[in-house]
Design an enzyme around this catalytic site. Sequence first.
Site, PDB file in Angstrom:
ATOM      1  N   HIS A 139       0.835  -1.202   0.000  1.00 29.47           N
ATOM      2  CA  HIS A 139       0.000   0.000   0.000  1.00 29.47           C
ATOM      3  C   HIS A 139       0.870   1.251   0.000  1.00 29.47           C
ATOM      4  O   HIS A 139       0.624   2.193  -0.767  1.00 29.47           O
ATOM      5  CB  HIS A 139      -0.901  -0.026   1.242  1.00 29.47           C
ATOM      6  CG  HIS A 139      -1.745   1.197   1.422  1.00 29.47           C
ATOM      7  ND1 HIS A 139      -3.049   1.285   0.992  1.00 29.47           N
ATOM      8  CD2 HIS A 139      -1.468   2.406   1.992  1.00 29.47           C
ATOM      9  CE1 HIS A 139      -3.535   2.468   1.284  1.00 29.47           C
ATOM     10  NE2 HIS A 139      -2.597   3.184   1.897  1.00 29.47           N
ATOM     11  N   GLU A 140       1.886   1.273   0.861  1.00 31.76           N
ATOM     12  CA  GLU A 140       2.754   2.451   0.949  1.00 31.76           C
ATOM     13  C   GLU A 140       3.612   2.618  -0.301  1.00 31.76           C
ATOM     14  O   GLU A 140       3.801   3.735  -0.788  1.00 31.76           O
ATOM     15  CB  GLU A 140       3.640   2.355   2.196  1.00 31.76           C
ATOM     16  CG  GLU A 140       2.886   2.276   3.517  1.00 31.76           C
ATOM     17  CD  GLU A 140       1.867   3.382   3.687  1.00 31.76           C
ATOM     18  OE1 GLU A 140       2.063   4.482   3.132  1.00 31.76           O
ATOM     19  OE2 GLU A 140       0.853   3.149   4.372  1.00 31.76           O
ATOM     20  N   HIS A 143       1.546   4.206  -2.905  1.00 26.84           N
ATOM     21  CA  HIS A 143       1.458   5.656  -2.719  1.00 26.84           C
ATOM     22  C   HIS A 143       2.623   6.344  -3.424  1.00 26.84           C
ATOM     23  O   HIS A 143       2.447   7.344  -4.121  1.00 26.84           O
ATOM     24  CB  HIS A 143       1.516   6.008  -1.231  1.00 26.84           C
ATOM     25  CG  HIS A 143       0.180   6.049  -0.561  1.00 26.84           C
ATOM     26  ND1 HIS A 143      -0.908   6.692  -1.106  1.00 26.84           N
ATOM     27  CD2 HIS A 143      -0.235   5.545   0.641  1.00 26.84           C
ATOM     28  CE1 HIS A 143      -1.942   6.575  -0.282  1.00 26.84           C
ATOM     29  NE2 HIS A 143      -1.563   5.883   0.773  1.00 26.84           N
ATOM     30  N   GLU A 220      -6.458   6.867  -1.320  1.00 27.05           N
ATOM     31  CA  GLU A 220      -6.368   5.670  -0.483  1.00 27.05           C
ATOM     32  C   GLU A 220      -6.946   4.454  -1.193  1.00 27.05           C
ATOM     33  O   GLU A 220      -6.387   3.357  -1.126  1.00 27.05           O
ATOM     34  CB  GLU A 220      -7.085   5.901   0.851  1.00 27.05           C
ATOM     35  CG  GLU A 220      -6.321   6.768   1.823  1.00 27.05           C
ATOM     36  CD  GLU A 220      -4.937   6.232   2.123  1.00 27.05           C
ATOM     37  OE1 GLU A 220      -4.791   5.017   2.398  1.00 27.05           O
ATOM     38  OE2 GLU A 220      -3.982   7.025   2.063  1.00 27.05           O
TER      39      GLU A 220
END
Length: 287
Positions: A139-140, A143, A220
């Site tokens: 997830h990071e 980003h 997100e």
Amino acid sequence: MKRIFLLIATNMAILLVASIVMSILGVNTSTMGGLLVFAAIFGFGGAFISLAISKWMAKKTMGCEVITTPRDNTERWLVETVARQAEKVGIKMPEVAIYQSPELNAFATGPSKDNSLVAVSSGLLYGMSQDEIEAVLAHEVSHVANGDMVTLTLIQGVVNTFVIFAARVVAGIIDNFVSSNDEEGEGLGMFAYMAVVFVLDMLFGILASMIVAYFSRIREYRADEGAARLAGKEKMIAALDRLRQGPETGAMPASMSAFGINGKKSMAELLMSHPPLEKRIAALRAH
């Protein structure tokens, strides 16, 4: 105290740089064009300076310990997992760090895709399974690969400019109205004018926060989808479900919290940087 000092010092530096730029450009804030330039310098200047020093600020405020040489198998696996994911999405290897906090959280920051930091809390590292941590890291990394730090900075710069400009235009209209109805034609006066500007800054700031939070929530969902592609949908759903069971977040400053895996709760969803975990899980299941 250290975090407060760093925040004050950063804001003072931003004000100093913006003031110098305005002096060099000879900006006259009494004209509409000058006011717009003033608003843009402070609005975008503050946002981009914050982006430029975001990695440094994160390390200092969160006490991040960057892993240069892994000390054990856990740290080695952490670095290798981020390296593998970064290679898949085509970005330069981020710095990997751990910060001490019981909350289950992680964040990514940095001025560009090839100059970034991915950090996890000790609570997450030792409180989640490897599959769940892999999904959080994905997830990071997503980003970073999506350029979310720069995108959100641009959005923040636009809304900052709007707040600064609109508040002073409206305050000027009120001042002119009071002056036209005042026999002496003195208007609001300096202190009353500043008070009106302060109140308008607050009101327009709330509206601006809603706009930024809206784009943050969209970002997100995209990072969740990216994590599902990198680590697997079921792993990402399991990680989000585990976050629902963990302690409430609160140790991370707002500047980093927007890029965390789990955001702070709010009574008004319009002001939340992250969608509720239930909605994120539902979106992944439907994707």
